[in-house]
Design a protein around this motif. Structure first.
Motif, mmCIF file in Angstrom:
data_model
loop_
_atom_site.group_PDB
_atom_site.id
_atom_site.type_symbol
_atom_site.label_atom_id
_atom_site.label_comp_id
_atom_site.label_asym_id
_atom_site.label_seq_id
_atom_site.Cartn_x
_atom_site.Cartn_y
_atom_site.Cartn_z
ATOM 1 N N MET A 1 0.827 -1.198 0.000
ATOM 2 C CA MET A 1 0.000 0.000 0.000
ATOM 3 C C MET A 1 0.866 1.256 0.000
ATOM 4 S SD MET A 1 -3.002 0.949 -0.174
ATOM 5 C CE MET A 1 -4.314 1.951 0.334
ATOM 6 N N THR A 2 1.988 1.195 0.723
ATOM 7 C CA THR A 2 2.888 2.346 0.784
ATOM 8 C C THR A 2 3.470 2.659 -0.587
ATOM 9 O OG1 THR A 2 3.464 1.714 3.037
ATOM 10 C CG2 THR A 2 4.917 3.274 1.942
ATOM 11 N N GLU A 3 3.783 1.590 -1.355
ATOM 12 C CA GLU A 3 4.333 1.801 -2.696
ATOM 13 C C GLU A 3 3.356 2.581 -3.568
ATOM 14 O OE1 GLU A 3 5.517 -0.707 -6.689
ATOM 15 O OE2 GLU A 3 5.350 -1.758 -4.775
ATOM 16 N N TYR A 4 2.081 2.245 -3.487
ATOM 17 C CA TYR A 4 1.081 2.953 -4.284
ATOM 18 C C TYR A 4 0.947 4.409 -3.852
ATOM 19 C CZ TYR A 4 -0.281 -1.581 -6.098
ATOM 20 O OH TYR A 4 -0.292 -2.796 -6.711
ATOM 21 N N LEU A 5 1.053 4.655 -2.577
ATOM 22 C CA LEU A 5 0.991 6.027 -2.077
ATOM 23 C C LEU A 5 2.189 6.834 -2.569
ATOM 24 C CD1 LEU A 5 -0.574 8.027 -0.317
ATOM 25 C CD2 LEU A 5 0.808 7.261 1.618
ATOM 26 N N VAL A 6 3.375 6.226 -2.511
ATOM 27 C CA VAL A 6 4.582 6.906 -2.998
ATOM 28 C C VAL A 6 4.475 7.166 -4.495
ATOM 29 C CG1 VAL A 6 7.071 6.633 -3.356
ATOM 30 C CG2 VAL A 6 6.060 6.024 -1.160
ATOM 31 N N ARG A 7 3.999 6.171 -5.258
ATOM 32 C CA ARG A 7 3.815 6.363 -6.698
ATOM 33 C C ARG A 7 2.833 7.500 -6.980
ATOM 34 N NH1 ARG A 7 5.138 2.160 -10.539
ATOM 35 N NH2 ARG A 7 6.142 0.453 -9.444
ATOM 36 N N PHE A 8 1.762 7.531 -6.229
ATOM 37 C CA PHE A 8 0.749 8.566 -6.414
ATOM 38 C C PHE A 8 1.327 9.947 -6.143
ATOM 39 C CE2 PHE A 8 -2.613 11.249 -4.581
ATOM 40 C CZ PHE A 8 -3.476 11.296 -5.653
ATOM 41 N N VAL A 9 2.023 10.105 -5.031
ATOM 42 C CA VAL A 9 2.564 11.417 -4.654
ATOM 43 C C VAL A 9 3.689 11.817 -5.605
ATOM 44 C CG1 VAL A 9 3.792 12.679 -2.856
ATOM 45 C CG2 VAL A 9 1.863 11.236 -2.252
ATOM 46 N N ALA A 10 4.639 10.910 -5.844
ATOM 47 C CA ALA A 10 5.767 11.237 -6.728
ATOM 48 C C ALA A 10 5.273 11.512 -8.141
ATOM 49 C CB ALA A 10 6.782 10.102 -6.731
ATOM 50 N N GLY A 11 4.394 10.666 -8.639
ATOM 51 C CA GLY A 11 3.855 10.878 -9.986
ATOM 52 C C GLY A 11 3.093 12.173 -10.090
ATOM 53 N N THR A 44 8.490 6.464 -12.135
ATOM 54 C CA THR A 44 8.725 5.020 -12.117
ATOM 55 C C THR A 44 10.193 4.702 -11.879
ATOM 56 O OG1 THR A 44 6.874 4.688 -13.629
ATOM 57 C CG2 THR A 44 8.479 2.907 -13.471
ATOM 58 N N LEU A 45 11.085 5.437 -12.544
ATOM 59 C CA LEU A 45 12.515 5.195 -12.352
ATOM 60 C C LEU A 45 12.969 5.575 -10.947
ATOM 61 C CD1 LEU A 45 13.999 6.285 -15.783
ATOM 62 C CD2 LEU A 45 13.782 3.975 -14.870
ATOM 63 N N ALA A 46 12.426 6.639 -10.399
ATOM 64 C CA ALA A 46 12.791 7.028 -9.038
ATOM 65 C C ALA A 46 12.389 5.946 -8.044
ATOM 66 C CB ALA A 46 12.132 8.360 -8.674
ATOM 67 N N ILE A 47 11.212 5.406 -8.199
ATOM 68 C CA ILE A 47 10.762 4.336 -7.306
ATOM 69 C C ILE A 47 11.604 3.074 -7.525
ATOM 70 C CG2 ILE A 47 8.823 2.798 -6.808
ATOM 71 C CD1 ILE A 47 7.022 5.269 -7.411
ATOM 72 N N ALA A 48 11.963 2.779 -8.775
ATOM 73 C CA ALA A 48 12.791 1.603 -9.062
ATOM 74 C C ALA A 48 14.163 1.725 -8.420
ATOM 75 C CB ALA A 48 12.927 1.416 -10.576
ATOM 76 N N VAL A 49 14.731 2.915 -8.422
ATOM 77 C CA VAL A 49 16.041 3.117 -7.785
ATOM 78 C C VAL A 49 15.947 2.870 -6.288
ATOM 79 C CG1 VAL A 49 17.774 4.854 -7.182
ATOM 80 C CG2 VAL A 49 16.978 4.672 -9.527
ATOM 81 N N VAL A 50 14.908 3.401 -5.672
ATOM 82 C CA VAL A 50 14.745 3.250 -4.227
ATOM 83 C C VAL A 50 14.485 1.795 -3.851
ATOM 84 C CG1 VAL A 50 13.252 3.845 -2.278
ATOM 85 C CG2 VAL A 50 13.986 5.616 -3.866
ATOM 86 N N GLN A 51 13.631 1.105 -4.595
ATOM 87 C CA GLN A 51 13.240 -0.253 -4.225
ATOM 88 C C GLN A 51 14.210 -1.335 -4.684
ATOM 89 O OE1 GLN A 51 9.249 -0.847 -5.611
ATOM 90 N NE2 GLN A 51 8.380 -0.034 -3.715
ATOM 91 N N HIS A 52 14.806 -1.152 -5.875
ATOM 92 C CA HIS A 52 15.589 -2.242 -6.461
ATOM 93 C C HIS A 52 17.035 -1.888 -6.770
ATOM 94 C CE1 HIS A 52 11.865 -4.485 -6.895
ATOM 95 N NE2 HIS A 52 11.326 -3.439 -7.484
#
Length: 115
Positions: A1-11, A44-52
């Motif tokens: 759920m946190t990932e979706y919130l981060v995607r929503f805010v960052a996007g 998407t790339l920002a989240i990918a860097v943080v997660q993977h």
């Protein structure tokens, strides 16, 4: 759920920044161009860097580039089919989609990526 919130805010933030930038540029047709794809890709790339990690994000960025090249080929093919060969819209888009698939997966298979 946190990932979706981060995607929503960052996007949302990145889309807003690109929309403001597009609104300031002339002609106004840049607003739509800058409002969607670059902002979603960056989020998407920002989240990918943080997660993977950066290697994963680098592979994802290459697949985005391959997709962009395939989209450019799709656009050229569909324009030629519509304007030069007078195809209807549906047959032209189906044939151009086939060209997109060949180019996208050809680049992915030939040059590598994260699929």
């Amino acid at each position: 759920m946190t990932e979706y919130l981060v995607r929503f805010v960052a996007g949302g933030l990145i889309v807003s920044v690109f929309a403001i930038l597009g609104d300031m540029l002339r002609p106004k047709s840049f607003a739509g161009l800058l409002g969607a794809v670059p902002s979603v890709a960056l989020a998407t790339l920002a989240i990918a860097v943080v997660q993977h990690g950066p290697q994963y994000a680098a592979a994802q960025s290459w697949t985005m580039i391959y997709g962009a090249v395939a989209l450019a080929c799709y656009s050229v093919v569909v324009c030629h089919l519509l304007m030069r060969f007078r195809f209807g819209a549906l047959p032209a888009t189906i044939l151009a989609f086939a060209a997109w698939l060949v180019v996208a997966f050809g680049l992915l298979a030939g040059l590598g990526g994260a699929a």
